[in-house]
Motif scaffolding. Structure first.
Motif, PDB file in Angstrom:
ATOM      1  N   HIS A   1      51.247   0.668  65.710  1.00 36.41           N
ATOM      2  CA  HIS A   1      50.889   1.763  66.615  1.00 36.41           C
ATOM      3  C   HIS A   1      51.903   2.876  66.379  1.00 36.41           C
TER       4      HIS A   1
ATOM      5  N   GLU B   1      54.923   4.178  68.663  1.00 33.14           N
ATOM      6  CA  GLU B   1      55.940   3.283  69.227  1.00 33.14           C
ATOM      7  C   GLU B   1      57.286   3.433  68.523  1.00 33.14           C
TER       8      GLU B   1
ATOM      9  N   HIS C   1      56.741  -3.860  68.641  1.00 28.30           N
ATOM     10  CA  HIS C   1      55.915  -2.930  69.432  1.00 28.30           C
ATOM     11  C   HIS C   1      56.698  -2.350  70.599  1.00 28.30           C
ATOM     12  N   CYS C   2      56.084  -1.352  71.256  1.00 33.00           N
ATOM     13  CA  CYS C   2      56.593  -0.848  72.535  1.00 33.00           C
ATOM     14  C   CYS C   2      55.435  -0.901  73.538  1.00 33.00           C
TER      15      CYS C   2
END
Ligand SMILES: [Zn+2]
Length: 414
Positions: A186, A189, A278-279
């Motif tokens: 993503h 992020e 990820h975030c």
């Protein structure tokens, strides 16, 4: 007379610069903004959601014409409250690298105000600290023992960019184990990239990590959605499916297609850990601590829990990690419905025959259990991950030795 003329000239120059109009752009790597209105002291903006299904919160812009002005930034056309972190937006004055958090004071739900000095000519604002290829190159070129990293290319992106593939191998001999680490499935992020810097730096430099340098080969893909990162796109919920939902059926992104293709052969029976960084959301009850996302597969979940135990023990920096925050499958958003568009990286990697630990790790944008994240704090947490990888592999080795030892005994008996 001469002095008078030069004084008049000075004042006219100052007047011109003080009157310079406010200008907002996002035409640089990682830039993202839609500008709705600019008046003398107020700007109205919102995140650019092109390529995205629904709303998301990545934005990052540059503003000039600000000298001596107090400007209010309004995001009031954006419907969602995910627009600033608990510590407000991030900003960098007169350059694009000295990023700080605005702080909790003076930030409204959808607006904030900044008073610029007469010396301030350019400012950058973003929802978090940005991170693009330029930052990766700067990090790699300043790294001690950088010659230990083999810089390779996973593939060329649809917009003709090289998607980096970093390989770190033992100096001598064949590796006993392999570890695959990915980030930015993503694009938005960004904070995961600082965490990744900490992992890479620790693999190369940490005194206590000789074991990794002697026994493990790492493959690291820093930007799975490279075009998204450079274009400043959200990446999350990319239409029709994002990079982290592209691991079942026919792939639509070439980085995921390439990875799915090369990893089984690269593994040679040695790939034990697949880690995806990820975030979570920008703020809120379940997005302000670090956690692992539980697998639906019981064996993988058991191994994830083992890893969270090690990670809790190894986390000694300014950011805390608690294994109690493990997000089991079936809880909150971690349900089958969230993966209806396709399998995630970790679901795919968990099914590879040799992998023991397949996990994604969620690292917040700004606030970890009450502590404001700095770049160094994120890197420090990356170090804890590197130590936990070592401890996990040692545990695997011990278990393997135990089982082969038992087998030997049994064979002798027979
Ligand atoms: Zn993500």
């Amino acid at each position: 007379m001469r002095t008078l003329i030069s004084m008049l000239f000075f004042f006219s120059i100052s007047w011109v610069s003080a009157q310079e109009g406010i200008k907002i752009v996002s035409d640089y790597p990682g830039g993202n903004i839609l500008v709705h209105e600019i008046t003398k002291d107020t700007v109205r903006v919102s995140p650019d959601l092109s390529e995205t299904n629904g709303e998301w919160f990545y934005w990052n812009f540059k503003i000039t014409g600000i000298q001596g002005k107090t400007i209010t930034f309004k995001f009031d056309s954006f419907k969602w409250e995910q627009i600033f972190s608990k510590f407000g937006p991030a900003y960098s004055i007169n350059n694009d690298n000295t990023w700080k958090w605005y702080g909790e004071q003076g930030v409204g739900k959808k607006s904030f105000t900044y008073s610029f000095t007469e010396q301030d000519t350019t400012a950058y604002f973003s929802m978090a600290f940005p991170y693009t290829e330029k930052d990766l190159n700067k990090f790699l070129s300043g790294l001690r023992y950088r010659e230990s990293i083999l810089m390779d290319t996973l593939c060329i992106s649809p917009e003709d960019r090289a998607i980096e593939k970093l390989i770190i191998k033992p100096g001598v001999g064949e590796p006993s184990y392999k570890v695959l680490i990915t980030a930015r499935h993503h694009a938005c992020e960004t904070m995961a990239s600082y965490e990744l810097e900490g992992i890479v730096q620790s693999i190369l430099n940490e005194r206590g990590l000789d074991y990794l340098r002697n026994n493990v080969e790492f493959m690291i893909i820093p930007f799975m959605d490279k075009d998204g990162v450079e274009n400043g796109e959200q990446g999350k919920n990319r239409d029709p499916r994002d990079h982290n939902r592209d691991y079942s059926g026919d792939p639509i992104h070439n980085s995921t297609a390439t990875l799915r293709n090369i990893i089984p052969e690269w593994s040679q029976g040695k790939l034990k850990i697949a880690l995806d960084l990820h975030c979570p959301l920008l703020k809120g009850e379940h997005s302000e601590y670090i956690f692992l996302v539980g697998s639906p597969f019981p064996k993988t979940e058991k191994n994830q829990l083992q890893f969270t135990k090690l990670l809790e023990e190894n986390t000694i920096g300014e950011l805390s990690f608690y294994k109690k925050y493990f997000l089991s499958f079936g809880v909150r958003w971690n349900v089958a419905n969230s993966y209806s568009k396709g399998d995630s990286f970790t679901a795919w990697a968990a099914k590879l025959p040799d992998v023991s630990l397949s996990t994604s790790l969620e690292f917040p944008y700004a606030n970890v259990s009450g502590t404001m994240i700095s770049k160094d704090g994120a890197r420090e947490f990356g170090k804890a991950i590197a130590y936990s990888i070592k401890d996990y592999l040692l545990l695997l080795e011990k278990n393997a030795l135990n089982s082969s030892g038992q087998k030997e005994k049994k064979d002798k008996k027979n």
